[in-house]
Write a protein that holds these residues in place. Structure first.
Motif, PDB file in Angstrom:
ATOM      1  N   ALA A   1      18.810  12.447 -11.057  1.00  0.00           N
ATOM      2  CA  ALA A   1      17.502  11.906 -11.446  1.00  0.00           C
ATOM      3  C   ALA A   1      17.624  10.502 -12.032  1.00  0.00           C
ATOM      4  O   ALA A   1      16.625   9.780 -12.146  1.00  0.00           O
ATOM      5  CB  ALA A   1      16.838  12.830 -12.467  1.00  0.00           C
ATOM      6  N   GLY A   2      18.835  10.093 -12.392  1.00  0.00           N
ATOM      7  CA  GLY A   2      19.035   8.764 -12.965  1.00  0.00           C
ATOM      8  C   GLY A   2      19.753   7.796 -12.049  1.00  0.00           C
ATOM      9  O   GLY A   2      20.095   6.678 -12.476  1.00  0.00           O
ATOM     10  N   VAL A   3      19.985   8.172 -10.799  1.00  0.00           N
ATOM     11  CA  VAL A   3      20.735   7.309  -9.884  1.00  0.00           C
ATOM     12  C   VAL A   3      19.973   6.023  -9.585  1.00  0.00           C
ATOM     13  O   VAL A   3      20.547   4.921  -9.611  1.00  0.00           O
ATOM     14  CB  VAL A   3      21.056   8.063  -8.571  1.00  0.00           C
ATOM     15  N   ILE A   4      18.676   6.120  -9.300  1.00  0.00           N
ATOM     16  CA  ILE A   4      17.898   4.924  -8.963  1.00  0.00           C
ATOM     17  C   ILE A   4      17.889   3.913 -10.122  1.00  0.00           C
ATOM     18  O   ILE A   4      18.200   2.729  -9.916  1.00  0.00           O
ATOM     19  CB  ILE A   4      16.460   5.314  -8.547  1.00  0.00           C
ATOM     20  N   PRO A   5      17.565   4.311 -11.354  1.00  0.00           N
ATOM     21  CA  PRO A   5      17.606   3.325 -12.447  1.00  0.00           C
ATOM     22  C   PRO A   5      19.014   2.826 -12.759  1.00  0.00           C
ATOM     23  O   PRO A   5      19.184   1.674 -13.166  1.00  0.00           O
ATOM     24  CB  PRO A   5      17.019   4.086 -13.642  1.00  0.00           C
ATOM     25  N   LEU A   6      20.029   3.667 -12.569  1.00  0.00           N
ATOM     26  CA  LEU A   6      21.405   3.234 -12.838  1.00  0.00           C
ATOM     27  C   LEU A   6      21.794   2.072 -11.938  1.00  0.00           C
ATOM     28  O   LEU A   6      22.318   1.051 -12.403  1.00  0.00           O
ATOM     29  CB  LEU A   6      22.378   4.403 -12.636  1.00  0.00           C
ATOM     30  N   PHE A   7      21.539   2.212 -10.632  1.00  0.00           N
ATOM     31  CA  PHE A   7      21.905   1.147  -9.709  1.00  0.00           C
ATOM     32  C   PHE A   7      21.003  -0.080  -9.887  1.00  0.00           C
ATOM     33  O   PHE A   7      21.443  -1.216  -9.693  1.00  0.00           O
ATOM     34  CB  PHE A   7      21.866   1.653  -8.269  1.00  0.00           C
ATOM     35  N   GLY A   8      19.747   0.159 -10.260  1.00  0.00           N
ATOM     36  CA  GLY A   8      18.872  -0.967 -10.574  1.00  0.00           C
ATOM     37  C   GLY A   8      19.378  -1.736 -11.783  1.00  0.00           C
ATOM     38  O   GLY A   8      19.368  -2.978 -11.807  1.00  0.00           O
ATOM     39  N   TYR A   9      19.857  -0.994 -12.794  1.00  0.00           N
ATOM     40  CA  TYR A   9      20.412  -1.633 -13.984  1.00  0.00           C
ATOM     41  C   TYR A   9      21.670  -2.433 -13.640  1.00  0.00           C
ATOM     42  O   TYR A   9      21.908  -3.499 -14.215  1.00  0.00           O
ATOM     43  CB  TYR A   9      20.733  -0.589 -15.050  1.00  0.00           C
ATOM     44  N   THR A  10      22.465  -1.939 -12.708  1.00  0.00           N
ATOM     45  CA  THR A  10      23.674  -2.662 -12.294  1.00  0.00           C
ATOM     46  C   THR A  10      23.316  -4.053 -11.793  1.00  0.00           C
ATOM     47  O   THR A  10      23.984  -5.043 -12.121  1.00  0.00           O
ATOM     48  CB  THR A  10      24.413  -1.887 -11.193  1.00  0.00           C
ATOM     49  N   VAL A  11      22.253  -4.143 -10.996  1.00  0.00           N
ATOM     50  CA  VAL A  11      21.811  -5.434 -10.477  1.00  0.00           C
ATOM     51  C   VAL A  11      21.322  -6.333 -11.610  1.00  0.00           C
ATOM     52  O   VAL A  11      21.707  -7.509 -11.705  1.00  0.00           O
ATOM     53  CB  VAL A  11      20.699  -5.246  -9.427  1.00  0.00           C
TER      54      VAL A  11
END
Length: 450
Positions: free
Chosen positions: A139-149
């Motif tokens: 459930a946190g994969v999308i925000p995690l990768f967005g945060y990486t950017v």
């Protein structure tokens, strides 16, 4: 960031960039530590489930984060070249790409997770915890990768203290969420190890939200207008991002998975040996945060100077960074020689484990000396946007030289378990030499093309 004119100024700017990145990396490692530690306080089965889930997720996360971090050298070179107007477009394209990567990961995970766990033949409750830990974390994969950017954008501008503060905020949030969800506090059900996955997903959404607000409202980020305009998907830009990011991601993936492979291959040894190996490897991984942070710093600084066509300055930063990493590795080597018993005693109270861990820590000295050269050199090459050869070198040195050498020494000589460490050291040493050679070639090539 700003132009520097003396070695003293360069050292100052290097450490201004480096120290927050180092704190950020240590904090992110601490999150995984608390997930494991707090799950273990729930039950041994919860600990095992979280450990299995983490071992499957961490290499994937590291590799995919590497792919998305390709935006860092792009932004740093644009800023160095004075092309500020092109930054927002690149960052937005990277964010859209991160969303697509997240969806692909979730779809693949949906198909493969059950078969992979079933093939491991775990105890039923451990299987249950591992499965739902990963499902919750998803459930946190999308925000995690967005945060990486967003973090890569923030760092590429030299504002590493901002990403450090965001990450520091995330640690108490993660620990508090773990406490509530793992142990069932404040009226929540007791989820055990599964709660650690929920807490991680919650933390990822928090840091993504905070980073988004920072980029939109705080200077100097707001001046780039990242969220002021909606851009259409540019497959050409995605191709550029992937051309830089995929080799970085695969190189990172090969680095992280090699240690998991060695751990699996060492399962034939007794429990004391495995425990000692894991203790020494954990400490070596902690020390790795130093060259890794230097690597990330050099990508930003070398990219910035290369974009500004200040090639002499870029080369000076590479020398400063690699030299600093080597000096730090010598200091940590002396520390390990003097305090190896105390370090080993942190991981166990059993005399046999402590004694064997001390022997493994001696090999860790040579291990981190090679890391001090290889990892920062990769950071410099990324600053020049030279990533494909480093990816090939990493593959060859780790998987074609290091692992087979370790397997042979570990299984067919008297070295036993130490053989695997010798194999890793050999692979790292070969990689360090080849990467340095590649750096010399690239720096000469850049000068000729300028």
């Amino acid at each position: 960031m700003k132009e520097t004119f003396s070695i003293k100024q360069k050292f100052k700017q290097f450490f201004i960039i480096l120290i927050p990145i180092l704190i950020t990396q240590i904090t992110m490692s601490a999150m995984l530590f608390f997930d494991t530690y707090m799950s273990g306080r729930s039950s041994a089965e919860d600990l095992a489930g979280v450990a299995i889930g983490s071992s499957l997720w961490v290499p994937m996360q590291s590799g995919l984060n590497g792919i998305l971090m390709g935006i860092s050298p792009i932004v740093s070179q644009l800023v160095g070249a004075g092309k500020r107007d092109k930054v927002a477009f690149n960052v937005m394209q990277a964010l859209m790409l991160s969303f697509v990567v997240s969806v692909v990961v979730l779809l693949i995970g949906g198909f493969l997770l059950s078969p992979v766990l079933a093939g491991m033949k775990l105890e039923s409750y451990v299987h249950h915890v591992a499965f739902y830990f990963l499902v919750s974390l998803a459930a946190g994969v999308i925000p995690l990768f967005g945060y990486t950017v967003l973090r890569s954008f923030i760092d590429a501008l030299g504002q590493t203290r901002i990403s450090m503060r965001i990450t520091l905020i995330s640690l108490p949030l993660n620990v508090a969420a773990n406490y509530v969800l793992i142990y069932g506090k404040l009226g929540f059900p007791r989820f055990g190890g599964i709660g650690a996955g929920m807490a991680s997903a919650f933390t990822y959404w928090c840091i993504f939200t905070i980073a988004t607000l920072c980029v939109h409202r705080l200077q100097p980020f707001a001046g780039y207008g990242v969220f002021r305009k909606w851009y259409r998907i540019s497959l050409t830009k995605w191709k550029e991002l992937l051309k830089i990011g995929v080799p970085i991601g695969f190189a990172t993936f090969f680095e992280t998975t090699i240690f998991a492979a060695v751990t699996l291959l060492m399962s034939r040894f007794d429990t004391i040996t495995i425990a000692s190996h894991q203790a020494a490897m954990n400490f070596a991984t902690t020390l790795y945060m130093i060259p890794l942070s230097i690597c990330l710093s050099l990508t930003i600084l070398v990219g910035y100077e290369t974009g500004a066509k200040r090639l002499k300055d870029a080369k000076q930063y590479s020398i400063i960074g690699i030299s600093t990493a080597v000096c730090m590795s010598i200091l940590t080597a002396v520390f390990l020689l003097l305090f190896k018993h105390q370090v080993a005693a942190l991981y166990s109270t059993e005399n046999r484990v402590i004694e064997l861990t001390q022997h493994f820590l001696l090999y860790a000295i040579f291990f981190q000396l090679s890391d001090a050269i290889a990892t920062p050199t990769q950071g410099v090459l990324r600053g020049y946007k030279d990533v494909n050869p480093a990816f090939i070198i990493t593959l060859i040195s780790y998987w074609i030289i290091g692992l087979p050498t370790g397997y042979y020494l570990g299984n067919y000589t008297y070295w036993g378990a130490y053989g695997y460490w010798i194999g890793l050291i050999t692979g790292l040493a070969v990689g360090a030499v080849l990467l340095l050679r590649r750096l010399v070639i690239v720096q000469r090539k850049v000068v000729l093309e300028s």
